[in-house]
Design an enzyme around this catalytic site. Structure first.
Site, short mmCIF file in Angstrom:
data_model
loop_
_atom_site.label_atom_id
_atom_site.label_comp_id
_atom_site.label_asym_id
_atom_site.label_seq_id
_atom_site.Cartn_x
_atom_site.Cartn_y
_atom_site.Cartn_z
N SER A 158 100.00 82.90 35.78
CA SER A 158 100.66 81.63 36.05
C SER A 158 102.03 81.84 36.67
O SER A 158 102.70 82.84 36.40
CB SER A 158 100.82 80.89 34.72
N TYR A 183 104.06 80.26 25.95
CA TYR A 183 102.89 80.29 26.84
C TYR A 183 103.16 81.21 28.03
O TYR A 183 102.39 82.11 28.33
CB TYR A 183 102.56 78.87 27.33
N LYS A 187 101.51 85.06 29.12
CA LYS A 187 100.96 85.43 30.43
C LYS A 187 101.66 86.68 30.97
O LYS A 187 101.03 87.60 31.49
CB LYS A 187 101.13 84.28 31.44
#
Length: 370
Positions: A158, A183, A187
């Site tokens: 991402s 989050y 990643k």
């Protein structure tokens, strides 16, 4: 399909991006084997349940292709569009024993790894859950791949790994790791794990795809994004306002250093994104080692521009209110997608109008999602 059609394991393949990639894999002649734990997928209404709907309960899979289970609705529709069966198993990637069993049953030539938790706000509230699922799940997946000699992976990363942009557009050399939420950090950590693995074991090939903001839906309107509960992302929310499911949109902040004061993002059509994954699979075939690519259009649009585009596509007014900025939001974020074009031969083909038209078709045909 010849006998040599390659089997690709797709984790989290019933989700929004996964399901569109499964369709693209089928149409490109691959055999996707999908695993998903239904965390973000709806069970299909039309698929028989062994024992209950079977005329001969003694044969538990009488109405199913061998090894298939109750299909998620998204994949049931993918089958309908592609007119080909999808191999599916309900499985959680943190379940080591189940993963081992799966890899013993199939010979995969590569893995496409989508499975993971993905709500930015929720990750701030539940960091441990995000690290447990995203990190542990990926470690178990990589260990199982290693044990079975599967050394090709496409990972769903991402643009959040870039953190607050130091410069724009963001290219792949932009510093990473200054992530503003668990989050994004998960990643980034997974990227680092795969990087180290490829460094230690030279026969591994990994393509990490840093997505910008995927929107839109397959043009059939049969599959699309179906957020559970209140959408975390702008465009599903906008579409739900347009279709009458929600009263108005909250715009978080209009005092950013952008043309109209609202946040600017790089939106990419989900089908362009899916094609990027096919290009990534081909790249693995070249024994490419460790590679990272941005998948975006290179164009940033503001929140207000997105609302206007959606009003145009839907022919409806979209009511919004300006509210306070959201913690962790950056003013602008858009890609330099040149490397993917140079090395993968991939370039986003669809513009904003098409993204909004396809999103609107999906929303109109499926006002309450799947």
């Amino acid at each position: 399909q010849g006998a040599m059609a390659e089997k690709i394991l797709v984790t989290g393949g019933a989700g929004y991006i996964g399901s569109h990639c499964v369709l693209e894999l089928l149409q490109a002649g691959y055999v996707p084997v999908v695993i998903d734990n239904f965390h973000n997928a709806i069970r299909g209404a039309g698929s028989p349940i062994p024992g209950r709907d079977c005329p001969t309960p003694a044969i538990p899979h009488c109405l199913h292709p061998p090894g298939s289970e109750e299909l998620p609705e998204s994949l049931r529709r993918v089958q309908e569009i592609a007119q080909q069966p999808v191999l599916f198993q309900e499985l959680d990637i943190t379940d080591e024993a189940a993963l081992q069993e799966l890899f013993e049953k199939h010979r995969f030539s590569a893995v496409m790894h989508f499975a993971g938790l993905k709500a930015v706000g929720e990750s701030v509230q539940k960091p441990l859950e995000y690290y447990r699922v995203n990190l542990t799940g990926t470690i178990r997946l990589l260990e199982t791949m290693k044990a079975h000699g599967v050394r090709n992976i496409v990972f769903s990363s991402s643009a959040t790994v870039y953190g607050d942009p130091k410069y724009l557009p963001l290219d792949e050399n932009h510093p990473v790791g200054g992530c503003t939420n668990p989050y994004g950090k998960s990643k980034f950590f997974i990227e680092e794990m795969i990087r180290d693995l490829c460094k230690a074991e030279r026969d591994w090939n990994a393509v990490l795809l840093r997505y910008f903001n995927p929107i839109g839906a397959h043009e059939s309107g049969m599959i699309g994004e179906d957020p559970q509960g209140i959408p975390n992302n702008l465009m599903p929310y906008v579409a739900q306002v347009a279709v009458g499911r929600r009263e108005f949109l909250s715009v978080f902040g209009n005092d950013y250093k952008t043309d109209d004061g609202t946040g600017v993002r790089d939106y990419i059509h989900v089908m362009d994104l899916a094609k990027g994954h096919i290009a990534a699979l081909k790249k693995l075939k070249e024994n490419c080692g460790f590679k990272i690519y941005n998948l975006g259009t290179g164009t940033g649009y503001s929140v207000l521009q997105m609302i206007q585009a959606m009003e145009k596509a839907s022919g409806r007014e979209i009511k919004y209110r300006i509210t306070a900025r959201r913690e962790g939001d950056v003013a602008s974020c858009y890609a330099d997608p040149a490397l993917a074009e140079r090395e993968l031969g991939w370039k986003a083909a669809f513009g904003l109008d098409k993204m909004c038209e396809d999103l609107w078709r999906w929303q109109l045909q499926n006002p309450t999602g799947f």
